[in-house]
Design a protein around this motif. Structure first.
Motif, PDB file in Angstrom:
ATOM      1  N   GLY A  54     -18.838  69.562 -15.027  1.00 26.52           N
ATOM      2  CA  GLY A  54     -17.172  70.080 -14.951  1.00 26.52           C
ATOM      3  C   GLY A  54     -16.517  69.386 -14.306  1.00 26.52           C
ATOM      4  N   THR A  55     -16.440  69.556 -13.219  1.00 23.40           N
ATOM      5  CA  THR A  55     -15.438  68.914 -11.906  1.00 23.40           C
ATOM      6  C   THR A  55     -14.405  67.854 -12.417  1.00 23.40           C
ATOM      7  OG1 THR A  55     -16.869  67.819 -10.480  1.00 23.40           O
ATOM      8  CG2 THR A  55     -16.495  69.870 -10.001  1.00 23.40           C
ATOM      9  N   GLY A  56     -14.468  67.175 -13.449  1.00 25.44           N
ATOM     10  CA  GLY A  56     -13.615  65.908 -13.554  1.00 25.44           C
ATOM     11  C   GLY A  56     -14.413  64.650 -13.515  1.00 25.44           C
ATOM     12  N   LEU A  57     -15.659  64.640 -13.081  1.00 26.90           N
ATOM     13  CA  LEU A  57     -16.084  63.196 -13.071  1.00 26.90           C
ATOM     14  C   LEU A  57     -16.860  62.377 -14.302  1.00 26.90           C
ATOM     15  CD1 LEU A  57     -17.703  64.306  -9.742  1.00 26.90           C
ATOM     16  CD2 LEU A  57     -15.921  62.844  -9.709  1.00 26.90           C
ATOM     17  N   ALA A  58     -16.555  63.728 -14.820  1.00 22.30           N
ATOM     18  CA  ALA A  58     -17.680  62.960 -16.845  1.00 22.30           C
ATOM     19  C   ALA A  58     -16.448  62.230 -17.159  1.00 22.30           C
ATOM     20  CB  ALA A  58     -17.927  63.740 -17.219  1.00 22.30           C
ATOM     21  N   LYS A  59     -16.397  61.184 -17.597  1.00 23.89           N
ATOM     22  CA  LYS A  59     -15.412  59.908 -19.001  1.00 23.89           C
ATOM     23  C   LYS A  59     -15.968  60.741 -19.919  1.00 23.89           C
ATOM     24  CE  LYS A  59     -14.950  56.354 -15.457  1.00 23.89           C
ATOM     25  NZ  LYS A  59     -15.788  55.366 -14.932  1.00 23.89           N
ATOM     26  N   PRO A  60     -14.902  61.149 -21.160  1.00 27.06           N
ATOM     27  CA  PRO A  60     -15.358  60.718 -22.195  1.00 27.06           C
ATOM     28  C   PRO A  60     -15.461  59.584 -22.863  1.00 27.06           C
ATOM     29  CG  PRO A  60     -12.909  60.885 -21.925  1.00 27.06           C
ATOM     30  CD  PRO A  60     -13.914  60.817 -20.288  1.00 27.06           C
ATOM     31  N   ARG A  61     -16.301  60.099 -24.233  1.00 28.82           N
ATOM     32  CA  ARG A  61     -16.715  58.591 -24.988  1.00 28.82           C
ATOM     33  C   ARG A  61     -15.701  58.614 -25.723  1.00 28.82           C
ATOM     34  NH1 ARG A  61     -22.137  61.944 -26.777  1.00 28.82           N
ATOM     35  NH2 ARG A  61     -22.599  62.820 -24.839  1.00 28.82           N
ATOM     36  N   LEU A  62     -14.816  57.590 -25.868  1.00 25.05           N
ATOM     37  CA  LEU A  62     -14.069  57.161 -26.325  1.00 25.05           C
ATOM     38  C   LEU A  62     -14.118  56.618 -27.507  1.00 25.05           C
ATOM     39  CD1 LEU A  62     -11.429  56.484 -24.059  1.00 25.05           C
ATOM     40  CD2 LEU A  62     -11.059  58.575 -25.689  1.00 25.05           C
ATOM     41  N   ARG A  63     -14.146  56.575 -28.795  1.00 24.05           N
ATOM     42  CA  ARG A  63     -14.144  55.507 -30.141  1.00 24.05           C
ATOM     43  C   ARG A  63     -12.923  54.764 -30.461  1.00 24.05           C
ATOM     44  NH1 ARG A  63     -10.567  56.942 -34.436  1.00 24.05           N
ATOM     45  NH2 ARG A  63      -9.787  58.845 -34.179  1.00 24.05           N
ATOM     46  N   VAL A  64     -13.191  53.334 -30.355  1.00 26.22           N
ATOM     47  CA  VAL A  64     -12.263  52.263 -31.221  1.00 26.22           C
ATOM     48  C   VAL A  64     -10.893  52.817 -31.736  1.00 26.22           C
ATOM     49  CG1 VAL A  64     -11.598  50.343 -31.442  1.00 26.22           C
ATOM     50  CG2 VAL A  64     -14.205  50.788 -30.758  1.00 26.22           C
ATOM     51  N   ASP A  65      -9.483  52.617 -31.780  1.00 27.03           N
ATOM     52  CA  ASP A  65      -8.915  53.345 -32.407  1.00 27.03           C
ATOM     53  C   ASP A  65      -7.929  52.421 -33.333  1.00 27.03           C
ATOM     54  OD1 ASP A  65      -6.713  55.087 -33.378  1.00 27.03           O
ATOM     55  OD2 ASP A  65      -5.528  54.705 -31.061  1.00 27.03           O
ATOM     56  N   VAL A  66      -8.226  52.308 -34.350  1.00 27.82           N
ATOM     57  CA  VAL A  66      -8.000  51.734 -35.961  1.00 27.82           C
ATOM     58  C   VAL A  66      -7.785  52.069 -36.537  1.00 27.82           C
ATOM     59  CG1 VAL A  66      -9.335  50.306 -37.342  1.00 27.82           C
ATOM     60  CG2 VAL A  66     -10.542  50.210 -34.630  1.00 27.82           C
ATOM     61  N   VAL A  67      -6.338  51.490 -36.894  1.00 27.98           N
ATOM     62  CA  VAL A  67      -5.272  52.014 -37.992  1.00 27.98           C
ATOM     63  C   VAL A  67      -6.310  51.726 -38.818  1.00 27.98           C
ATOM     64  CG1 VAL A  67      -3.233  52.061 -38.880  1.00 27.98           C
ATOM     65  CG2 VAL A  67      -3.504  52.259 -36.096  1.00 27.98           C
ATOM     66  N   THR A  68      -6.155  52.048 -39.976  1.00 24.91           N
ATOM     67  CA  THR A  68      -6.856  51.634 -41.333  1.00 24.91           C
ATOM     68  C   THR A  68      -5.679  52.737 -42.632  1.00 24.91           C
ATOM     69  OG1 THR A  68      -8.250  53.379 -41.896  1.00 24.91           O
ATOM     70  CG2 THR A  68      -9.059  51.247 -40.788  1.00 24.91           C
ATOM     71  N   ASP A  69      -6.115  52.473 -43.310  1.00 24.23           N
ATOM     72  CA  ASP A  69      -5.603  53.158 -44.787  1.00 24.23           C
ATOM     73  C   ASP A  69      -6.390  54.161 -45.675  1.00 24.23           C
ATOM     74  OD1 ASP A  69      -6.802  51.628 -46.460  1.00 24.23           O
ATOM     75  OD2 ASP A  69      -5.448  51.409 -47.779  1.00 24.23           O
TER      76      ASP A  69
END
Length: 95
Positions: A54-69
């Motif tokens: 919890g000290t900021g060493l963890a990397k968040p899991r990110l998804r691909v940011d894709v623009v769709t309709d």
């Protein structure tokens, strides 16, 4: 570390707490006990203890940011009480 009554009164003033002489002395003793306990923590050997996640060493899991309709136009417009082609229609509110 030991606090004097003057320091306790200053802390109380900053916290907007009104204290009389007896309460200030009681609070001074309590704060001295707390600070003594915190000083004991400095004696603990933590050389081989890894930091917590919890000290900021963890990397968040990110998804691909894709623009769709969204691909759900008909499903969304099916909830409309009234529609014109691919748009919601609403009553006119400004003359």
């Amino acid at each position: 570390m030991s606090l004097d009554t003057r320091t306790v009164r200053r802390i109380a003033k900053l916290a907007r707490i009104g204290l009389d002489d007896q309460e200030a002395e009681g609070l001074r003793q309590e704060l001295d006990g707390i600070l003594g306990w915190v000083e004991q923590l400095n004696e603990v050997d933590i050389t081989d203890v890894p930091p917590m996640i919890g000290t900021g060493l963890a990397k968040p899991r990110l998804r691909v940011d894709v623009v769709t309709d969204g691909g759900k136009r008909e499903a969304v417009l099916s909830n409309a009480p009234d529609r014109a082609d691919a748009f919601f229609t609403v009553p006119k509110v400004v003359e």
